[in-house]
Scaffold this active site. Structure first.
Site, PDB file in Angstrom:
ATOM      1  N   CYS A 170      -2.413  28.821  36.252  1.00 12.09           N
ATOM      2  CA  CYS A 170      -2.369  30.283  36.359  1.00 12.09           C
ATOM      3  C   CYS A 170      -3.118  30.797  37.596  1.00 12.09           C
ATOM      4  CB  CYS A 170      -2.923  30.922  35.084  1.00 12.09           C
ATOM      5  SG  CYS A 170      -1.855  30.624  33.658  1.00 12.09           S
ATOM      6  N   CYS A 207      -5.493  34.099  32.130  1.00 10.59           N
ATOM      7  CA  CYS A 207      -5.935  32.699  32.107  1.00 10.59           C
ATOM      8  C   CYS A 207      -6.376  32.276  33.502  1.00 10.59           C
ATOM      9  CB  CYS A 207      -4.780  31.822  31.621  1.00 10.59           C
ATOM     10  SG  CYS A 207      -5.138  30.050  31.606  1.00 10.59           S
ATOM     11  N   HIS A 265      -2.534  23.995  31.413  1.00 14.33           N
ATOM     12  CA  HIS A 265      -2.575  25.366  30.892  1.00 14.33           C
ATOM     13  C   HIS A 265      -2.653  25.355  29.375  1.00 14.33           C
ATOM     14  CE1 HIS A 265      -1.724  29.543  30.065  1.00 14.33           C
ATOM     15  NE2 HIS A 265      -0.871  29.086  29.159  1.00 14.33           N
ATOM     16  N   CYS A 288      -6.776  28.927  34.352  1.00 14.98           N
ATOM     17  CA  CYS A 288      -6.530  27.494  34.501  1.00 14.98           C
ATOM     18  C   CYS A 288      -5.934  27.198  35.873  1.00 14.98           C
ATOM     19  CB  CYS A 288      -5.594  27.001  33.393  1.00 14.98           C
ATOM     20  SG  CYS A 288      -3.857  27.378  33.679  1.00 14.98           S
ATOM     21  N   ASP A 316      -7.793   6.552  16.614  1.00 13.62           N
ATOM     22  CA  ASP A 316      -7.168   6.438  15.300  1.00 13.62           C
ATOM     23  C   ASP A 316      -7.144   4.957  14.914  1.00 13.62           C
ATOM     24  OD1 ASP A 316      -5.216   5.392  16.905  1.00 13.62           O
ATOM     25  OD2 ASP A 316      -3.767   6.987  16.568  1.00 13.62           O
ATOM     26  N   ASP A 344      -6.526  16.662  16.375  1.00 11.99           N
ATOM     27  CA  ASP A 344      -5.907  16.081  17.570  1.00 11.99           C
ATOM     28  C   ASP A 344      -4.426  16.358  17.454  1.00 11.99           C
ATOM     29  OD1 ASP A 344      -5.360  13.813  15.515  1.00 11.99           O
ATOM     30  OD2 ASP A 344      -4.157  13.283  17.248  1.00 11.99           O
TER      31      ASP A 344
END
Lengths: 379, 379
Positions: free
Chosen positions: A310, A305, A336, A307, A92, A267
């Site tokens: 998980c 999930c 996650h 991830c 930014d 974002d």
């Protein structure tokens, strides 16, 4: 061939499926950039991010300018080398922090003078300096400096006009000094809370001419209906073949609504910040792991999930870690949430490509809201 | 066959190479247990730990009893299931925290009454409860409750006698109630700052009879010479075929000196705590990453190390992360330090097995001290 290209693939209503090619690889759009404020996504390594499916990362110019300074980052190979992040990267301009964070900043036509909250040192950020700093940092996508202020209540039309005109002049100054051909400088659409000013800001920014456009100044307390109207006005004058970036937004529902209006990437700190506080996303809505009902819950956050959180840990364990302020809890909950966001973007891309975006959007919303009372909000 | 066995392999002087078999796998000794206070090693996942070569982890009974409570941990499969840690695990008794942390604790012959610093609730820890809690937590190695106090200045022989006798009575009470055959209950040698009391504590604890022995009450400010003498007295009466655990110690040099005296394993917060503060270990001594000379240093912490930090990140980046308090810096520096400790233990094991421990110890010390002025201490 240009260093960056944006190819618009399928369109479905206003929603768009695209692909940004950068010197550091591909960004499939709609896309979401996690925020690495200090040049890292809060405890999460590049390998973790890649494992979660992240393609691009945003870093904050304001924070990196103050510490370690853009020259140190440049010496170490730019942000990609410094952070060890191989993929597309976005910075930014620093404008948002300057006009919103709690420090002494005085803006005039030249730019913004401010004191470092770290050591009180004096700094000056002009449109030219914002580009110079971002060129030293070396992200693939950089953003013009704008003069941003939250919408006053009651509205102050004279002030809004001044900010719009100044932001346009600053955009032209940024464009005039940008030198690196391996970066894309994005124009920024502002215009406060007025649809008419947003239309004008977008039209006149497009007249200056940029490779892509950011939309700023939203997500600051307005209703989703107000925001959607302002977003539509901000995008309407823009050509279809340039990418559109909605800054600092948002929750999963916010993202789906903005994709429906033609946004290509986002974002936001929501997945990592909410994760840190124990709020985790599922297709059935957010869960607050601090809730006592998870105290001995052996289930993962989301059985569908895969991830890191998980795959190996129970809600009870994650709840415990977050209650203790243990950094592993922050990391796993954030990972996650990031993977949830990445899957949401992937699902949106597939739905657009298969011309079933509206049905997907409705089904997502019904399931996301259905099982989760409004009081269990993630935002 | 017993659920746990300790096999003493090579000996070299007093140093020992051994192997502990547990229901959760092998611990090669000399070994080092990282500390997972709240059931996690500060931001580091089990996969990270395995990648750094960690075989065993310690968790703190005191903290887990208060939150989430041992019954929750038991319901979720014990500490191994709760934390997702597959390997050998050790818990302490809670005694150290009760007698050293800043909270209201009153000890008498029955045990220790204390208030939770979290919610003010009343708790009671007796020798029997300490075993009961540790049986619920389910680590492979558990420890008797002791009554510990730092050595008074001037020494108070009557108080030291009382603590020694009480700790012996508590050891017998712990042994009487321990039920699980898949755990080893370790006796604990105390005796304050007196070599004679240490000899007596070790001899009489061994008479009660345990599968292994912890040595407590060291590393609290005494000189390395004092500590070595007290450690020798604490170990001398113990049979060779039982393992010896030195609690809460220490720096790399501390570990090498204790291995030279016959210690088999250690736990300590030094690698993770020092890492969090930017102090990282190398064969040439510790580096303090906060030092300004690392501001733009592109080198890894240690070019000979293949940990996650050294494989992908510069000293300059790690310095920046630690200066910003960014959790990724803590994690990477801690992982580096853990891998340094694991390699140190591996090198010690190989040196013992090859009957060159003294030469290795001298070479380690010369290199570790040589390049690092005493002012750059890691401890």
């Amino acid at each position: 061939m240009a260093a960056l290209t944006f190819t618009l693939g399928a369109r479905d209503g206003a929603a768009r499926r695209g692909r940004l090619m950068t010197p550091h690889g591909v960004l499939d759009t709609p896309a979401f950039f996690p925020v690495g404020t200090f040049g890292a996504v809060r405890g999460i390594s590049p390998a973790d991010l890649l494992g979660a499916g992240v393609q691009g990362v945003l870093s904050n110019t304001y924070h990196l300018h103050l510490r370690p300074g853009e020259q140190v980052v440049r010496e170490l190979g730019g942000l990609h080398g410094f952070m060890g992040w191989p993929g597309p990267m976005l910075t930014d301009s620093g404008g948002f922090q300057l006009h919103s964070l709690d420090h002494l900043a005085r803006a005039d036509e030249d730019g913004v003078r401010f004191k470092s909250p770290l050591d009180g040192s004096e700094h000056f950020l002009s449109p030219e300096r914002a580009v110079e700093i971002q060129e030293a940092l070396g992200a693939d996508l950089i953003v013009c400096l704008d003069h941003f202020e939250p919408v006053a209540d009651p509205p102050d039309p004279a002030r809004e006009r001044l900010l719009l005109e100044r932001t346009l002049r600053w955009a032209a100054r940024c464009k005039a000094v940008a030198r690196r051909e391996d970066q894309w400088l994005l124009g920024i659409v502002q215009g406060g809370g007025s649809p008419a000013l947003r239309l004008e800001s977008a039209r006149r920014t497009a007249e200056i001419g940029f490779s892509g456009y950011a939309v700023g100044g939203l997500g600051l307390g307005e209703s989703i209906e107000q925001r959607s109207a302002l977003l539509e006005s901000s995008l309407e004058p823009l050509a279809q073949d340039v990418p559109r970036y909605l800054m600092g937004i948002g929750t999963p529902e916010d993202l789906v609504e903005a994709i429906a209006r033609g946004v290509d990437w986002f974002d936001c700190v929501v997945p990592t910040r909410n994760g840190r506080h124990g709020s985790v996303f599922t297709p059935d809505g957010p869960l607050n792991l601090r809730n006592a009902r998870f105290r001995a819950d052996p289930k993962p956050i989301d059985a569908s999930c895969d991830c890191q959180a998980c795959s190996g840990f129970s809600r009870a364990y994650l709840r415990h870690l977050i209650a203790c302020g243990e950094a592993l809890g922050t990391r796993l909950a954030s990972l996650h949430n990031l993977q949830f966001y990445m899957r949401l973007m992937q699902d949106a891309r597939e739905a657009i490509a298969e011309a079933r975006f509206e049905a997907w959007r409705s089904a997502f919303r019904a399931r996301y809201r259905g099982a989760s009372p409004a009081t269990d909000s993630a935002a």
